[in-house]
Enzyme design. Structure first.
Site, PDB file in Angstrom:
ATOM      1  N   SER A   1       2.434   1.482  -4.840  1.00 59.46           N
ATOM      2  CA  SER A   1       2.118   0.081  -4.525  1.00 59.46           C
ATOM      3  C   SER A   1       2.100  -0.763  -5.795  1.00 59.46           C
ATOM      4  CB  SER A   1       0.796  -0.033  -3.757  1.00 59.46           C
ATOM      5  OG  SER A   1      -0.278   0.521  -4.471  1.00 59.46           O
TER       6      SER A   1
ATOM      7  N   GLY B   1      -1.696   4.722  -4.677  1.00 62.95           N
ATOM      8  CA  GLY B   1      -1.753   3.505  -5.470  1.00 62.95           C
ATOM      9  C   GLY B   1      -0.647   3.353  -6.497  1.00 62.95           C
TER      10      GLY B   1
ATOM     11  N   SER C   1       0.845  -1.193   0.000  1.00 60.31           N
ATOM     12  CA  SER C   1       0.000   0.000   0.000  1.00 60.31           C
ATOM     13  C   SER C   1       0.877   1.238   0.000  1.00 60.31           C
ATOM     14  CB  SER C   1      -0.937   0.009   1.210  1.00 60.31           C
ATOM     15  OG  SER C   1      -0.212   0.161   2.411  1.00 60.31           O
ATOM     16  N   CYS C   2       0.278   2.343  -0.438  1.00 62.32           N
ATOM     17  CA  CYS C   2       0.954   3.643  -0.425  1.00 62.32           C
ATOM     18  C   CYS C   2      -0.132   4.687  -0.221  1.00 62.32           C
ATOM     19  CB  CYS C   2       1.762   3.852  -1.701  1.00 62.32           C
ATOM     20  SG  CYS C   2       0.783   3.828  -3.215  1.00 62.32           S
ATOM     21  N   LEU C   3       0.075   5.893  -0.708  1.00 60.59           N
ATOM     22  CA  LEU C   3      -0.925   6.933  -0.502  1.00 60.59           C
ATOM     23  C   LEU C   3      -1.981   6.917  -1.599  1.00 60.59           C
ATOM     24  CD1 LEU C   3      -1.439   9.143   1.608  1.00 60.59           C
ATOM     25  CD2 LEU C   3      -0.236  10.728   0.112  1.00 60.59           C
TER      26      LEU C   3
END
Length: 100
Positions: free
Chosen positions: A87, A84, A80-82
């Site tokens: 990720s 997408g 996950s990231c902020l």
């Protein structure tokens, strides 16, 4: 937006359900983002810039550095990231190293 090989995007609820099933959740945001926006419970933070090296570490070194068991190439992993983008890059990196 979260991504996984089987389901490109996961909802928050799907992620919560997956985490009950012992999925390793790797948050690829930068450390300052974790400090500013908060840590996702039971996730391990490995910034995207460190990920390729981390996934090729000796398992003992990985455990020492990230306080987490190193995933095997067949273990379920969610990135996950902020937004997408990172990720998806992380998924590409992992798959290029043979993770399924």
């Amino acid at each position: 937006s979260l991504c996984a090989a089987g389901a490109p995007n996961l909802s928050y609820q799907e992620l919560k359900d997956l985490k009950k099933a012992n999925v390793l959740h790797i948050d690829v945001r930068e450390r300052w983002e974790i400090d500013r926006f908060g840590k996702i419970p039971e996730s391990v933070n490995i910034p995207l810039g460190e990920l390729m090296e981390a996934l090729q570490m000796d398992p003992m070194e990985f455990k020492e550095q990230y306080n987490q068991k190193m995933p095997s190439k067949s273990d379920p992993v969610v990135f996950s990231c902020l937004a997408g983008t990172r990720s998806k890059q992380a998924l590409g990196f992992a798959m290029s190293l043979g993770f399924s």
